[in-house]
Write an enzyme that holds these catalytic residues in place. Structure first.
Site, PDB file in Angstrom:
ATOM      1  CG  ASP A 102      -1.875   1.138   1.248  1.00  0.00           C
ATOM      2  OD1 ASP A 102      -2.928   0.994   0.603  1.00  0.00           O
ATOM      3  OD2 ASP A 102      -1.574   2.177   1.862  1.00  0.00           O
ATOM      4  CG  LEU A 103       1.960   2.822  -3.654  1.00  0.00           C
ATOM      5  CD1 LEU A 103       1.898   3.525  -5.006  1.00  0.00           C
ATOM      6  CD2 LEU A 103       3.340   2.224  -3.431  1.00  0.00           C
TER       7      LEU A 103
ATOM      8  CG  ASP B 237      -2.917   3.559  -2.326  1.00  0.00           C
ATOM      9  OD1 ASP B 237      -3.941   2.878  -2.124  1.00  0.00           O
ATOM     10  OD2 ASP B 237      -2.345   4.202  -1.426  1.00  0.00           O
TER      11      ASP B 237
END
Length: 182
Positions: free
Chosen positions: A101-102, A143
């Site tokens: 997960d960015l 993301d």
């Protein structure tokens, strides 16, 4: 395939066509023009079949690929996950699942726009594409990415996760214009 035969029988023609023959000509009615048309038609049909096959392969690729990143999509990931779980259980080999997960992605999108956000996602995907050939990465949505690490236990997965975090951060930073700091 153009079939030339001495028998002008319709049942033979039907059977030939069902077997893949493009055209059927009886020798007693053969002319140069009829042969030319039959060959031309067979060539055109073969070209169309080739084009259909190429389009079919492209549709299959699109059905399992995320359009932005080029990684597999979530549907493809779920199918592969099922396969890898069965393989892991059958051969008693470790399998690790990771979620990437960015951090601060929404802030990047809000501050710099969706085009820059897309560049960030593409940069992260480039790192994930470098996993081992036996591993599998997919974009889950937004993301988030998911990865399958085959024949990898928890300790190995931790090492891969740490390396991925460092590599993704560096790759994303390098992909952004100078004044942007993720």
């Amino acid at each position: 395939i153009v079939m030339l035969t001495g028998r002008g029988d319709e049942s033979v023609a039907v059977q030939a066509m069902k077997s893949g023959v493009h055209d059927y000509l009886a020798k007693d009615r053969l002319t140069g023009e009829a042969l030319r048309r039959a060959v031309q038609s067979a060539i055109e049909k073969a070209a169309l079949l080739h084009k259909i096959e190429e389009q079919h392969q492209e549709l299959q690729r699109l059905a399992v690929t995320d359009g932005l990143t080029g990684l597999h999509n979530q549907r493809s990931f779920v199918e592969r996950l099922d396969e890898e779980i069965r393989r892991s259980q059958r051969y008693e080999i470790p399998l690790s699942l990771g979620v990437v997960d960015l951090d601060h992605f929404k802030a990047i999108n809000d501050r710099f726009g969706h085009l820059v956000g897309d560049q960030v996602l593409q940069a992260a995907a480039e790192v994930l594409k470098r996993l081992r050939k036996t591993d599998f990465a997919a974009r889950s949505g937004g993301d988030e990415f998911t990865i399958l690490l085959t024949n990898t236990d928890l300790d190995g997965a931790k090492i891969v996760a740490e390396r991925l975090c460092e590599s993704i951060a560096a790759h994303v930073a390098a992909a952004l214009p100078g004044q942007m700091n993720p």
